[in-house]
Design a protein around this motif. Structure first.
Motif, PDB file in Angstrom:
ATOM      1  N   PHE A  67      11.051  15.929 -17.786  1.00 21.14           N
ATOM      2  CA  PHE A  67      10.681  14.557 -18.128  1.00 21.14           C
ATOM      3  C   PHE A  67       9.298  14.242 -17.582  1.00 21.14           C
ATOM      4  O   PHE A  67       8.924  14.659 -16.489  1.00 21.14           O
ATOM      5  N   LYS A  68       8.536  13.493 -18.363  1.00 19.54           N
ATOM      6  CA  LYS A  68       7.209  13.033 -17.974  1.00 19.54           C
ATOM      7  C   LYS A  68       7.159  11.508 -18.058  1.00 19.54           C
ATOM      8  O   LYS A  68       7.827  10.895 -18.891  1.00 19.54           O
ATOM      9  N   THR A  69       6.359  10.917 -17.198  1.00 19.90           N
ATOM     10  CA  THR A  69       6.212   9.459 -17.207  1.00 19.90           C
ATOM     11  C   THR A  69       5.485   9.018 -18.470  1.00 19.90           C
ATOM     12  O   THR A  69       4.366   9.447 -18.737  1.00 19.90           O
ATOM     13  N   HIS A  70       6.122   8.146 -19.245  1.00 21.16           N
ATOM     14  CA  HIS A  70       5.513   7.620 -20.465  1.00 21.16           C
ATOM     15  C   HIS A  70       4.824   6.287 -20.193  1.00 21.16           C
ATOM     16  O   HIS A  70       3.712   6.034 -20.663  1.00 21.16           O
ATOM     17  N   HIS A 122       2.363  10.056  -5.428  1.00 20.61           N
ATOM     18  CA  HIS A 122       3.419  11.064  -5.303  1.00 20.61           C
ATOM     19  C   HIS A 122       4.338  11.131  -6.526  1.00 20.61           C
ATOM     20  O   HIS A 122       5.338  11.849  -6.487  1.00 20.61           O
ATOM     21  N   CYS A 123       4.000  10.407  -7.594  1.00 19.33           N
ATOM     22  CA  CYS A 123       4.744  10.481  -8.867  1.00 19.33           C
ATOM     23  C   CYS A 123       6.250  10.305  -8.654  1.00 19.33           C
ATOM     24  O   CYS A 123       7.067  11.145  -9.058  1.00 19.33           O
ATOM     25  N   LEU A 124       6.624   9.211  -8.025  1.00 16.50           N
ATOM     26  CA  LEU A 124       8.014   8.989  -7.651  1.00 16.50           C
ATOM     27  C   LEU A 124       8.934   8.927  -8.862  1.00 16.50           C
ATOM     28  O   LEU A 124      10.014   9.533  -8.865  1.00 16.50           O
ATOM     29  N   SER A 125       8.528   8.206  -9.906  1.00 18.51           N
ATOM     30  CA  SER A 125       9.387   8.064 -11.086  1.00 18.51           C
ATOM     31  C   SER A 125       9.666   9.418 -11.733  1.00 18.51           C
ATOM     32  O   SER A 125      10.797   9.699 -12.160  1.00 18.51           O
ATOM     33  N   GLU A 126       8.656  10.244 -11.797  1.00 20.19           N
ATOM     34  CA  GLU A 126       8.819  11.568 -12.404  1.00 20.19           C
ATOM     35  C   GLU A 126       9.743  12.451 -11.592  1.00 20.19           C
ATOM     36  O   GLU A 126      10.568  13.192 -12.140  1.00 20.19           O
ATOM     37  N   LYS A 127       9.641  12.373 -10.272  1.00 20.03           N
ATOM     38  CA  LYS A 127      10.518  13.166  -9.422  1.00 20.03           C
ATOM     39  C   LYS A 127      11.966  12.710  -9.572  1.00 20.03           C
ATOM     40  O   LYS A 127      12.882  13.537  -9.585  1.00 20.03           O
ATOM     41  N   ILE A 128      12.163  11.414  -9.684  1.00 24.00           N
ATOM     42  CA  ILE A 128      13.526  10.906  -9.866  1.00 24.00           C
ATOM     43  C   ILE A 128      14.085  11.333 -11.211  1.00 24.00           C
ATOM     44  O   ILE A 128      15.238  11.758 -11.314  1.00 24.00           O
ATOM     45  N   ILE A 138       0.824  -1.206   0.000  1.00 29.13           N
ATOM     46  CA  ILE A 138       0.000   0.000   0.000  1.00 29.13           C
ATOM     47  C   ILE A 138       0.858   1.256   0.000  1.00 29.13           C
ATOM     48  O   ILE A 138       0.646   2.184  -0.802  1.00 29.13           O
ATOM     49  N   LEU A 139       1.851   1.299   0.891  1.00 27.23           N
ATOM     50  CA  LEU A 139       2.687   2.488   0.998  1.00 27.23           C
ATOM     51  C   LEU A 139       3.520   2.720  -0.256  1.00 27.23           C
ATOM     52  O   LEU A 139       3.620   3.850  -0.755  1.00 27.23           O
ATOM     53  N   PHE A 140       4.115   1.648  -0.779  1.00 27.05           N
ATOM     54  CA  PHE A 140       4.955   1.824  -1.964  1.00 27.05           C
ATOM     55  C   PHE A 140       4.106   2.189  -3.185  1.00 27.05           C
ATOM     56  O   PHE A 140       4.528   3.009  -4.007  1.00 27.05           O
TER      57      PHE A 140
END
Length: 232
Positions: free
Chosen positions: A178-181, A162-168, A153-155
């Motif tokens: 960069f935007k998540t594709h 929280h759009c983790l991939s985009e922040k990274i 749930i948390l991950f």
């Protein structure tokens, strides 16, 4: 149920619990929690890329709980780089959630190992009630399963909400956005799910061995209690 069959059932449950502990430990150390692709939005807009040309601006990203790798594609070929969550990314990610995921993974490993010990003790030792008997086995299985569910749930909320991939992908990027594709959970995430389900299976094995679920009153006791009430 005869004692030899109970020993076999508890031994199987102990082996499954040990496998969950080892699987969780292996999952924690890998980069296979999330894989995806990232679109270099700035570069694609500059050249008005579309169709096959857009592929030149789509890079890859993958990461786990501690480190990961990304390949930037901005039209001039891919550039790979490594990153780590501790301490580099703690300022841009939801650190409290991420640390909680790591702590619950540790708790899952610990309680799976504890469950393994108690299953084997019930199979080959002389357990007593409370935490050594069936109630304890139910307890350790429940706690381990709860830890696994909390991890998922948390991950999931960290990645999706929280759009983790985009922040990274946008970490220390001054001129490009960069935007998540595309994005999907990878092998390690599903390993945690399987481990959680295995602990549910262990609880069913305990019940199959002939031990009632906790907080359930046997029918005999209810009948006796009713008879005593009638006497008064």
């Amino acid at each position: 149920m005869p004692a030899p069959q109970k020993k076999i059932i508890f031994s199987i449950a102990g082996v499954l619990s040990l496998a969950c502990a080892l699987g969780t430990a292996a999952a924690v150390g890998t980069q296979r929690w999330v894989t995806g692709t990232m679109l270099c939005k700035t570069g694609a807009l500059l050249v008005n890329a579309s169709g096959p040309e857009l592929e030149k601006f789509i890079g890859q990203i993958r990461y786990g709980l501690f480190h990961g790798e990304r390949v930037r594609q901005c039209g001039l070929g891919g550039r790979a780089s490594q990153f780590s969550f501790f301490p580099d990314l703690l300022t841009i990610i939801p650190a409290s959630i991420h640390v909680s995921v790591v702590l619950f993974c540790t708790a899952l490993i610990v309680f799976a190992l504890v469950g393994t010990g108690f299953f084997m003790f019930n199979a080959f030792g002389s357990p007593y009630e409370t935490l050594h008997g069936p109630v304890g086995l139910y307890l350790w299985s429940f706690i381990a399963c709860s830890c696994g569910c909390l991890i998922l749930i948390l991950f999931s909320s960290e990645v999706k909400i929280h759009c983790l991939s985009e922040k990274i992908a946008n970490f220390k990027e001054g001129s490009f956005t960069f935007k998540t594709h595309s994005e999907q959970f990878a092998d390690s995430f599903w390993t945690i799910l399987v481990c959680s389900l295995v602990h549910v299976l262990n609880a069913l094995l305990i019940r199959f061995a002939g031990f009632e679920f906790p907080f359930t009153k046997p029918k005999d006791s209810e009948t006796t209690t009713g008879a005593v009430d009638l006497m008064y």
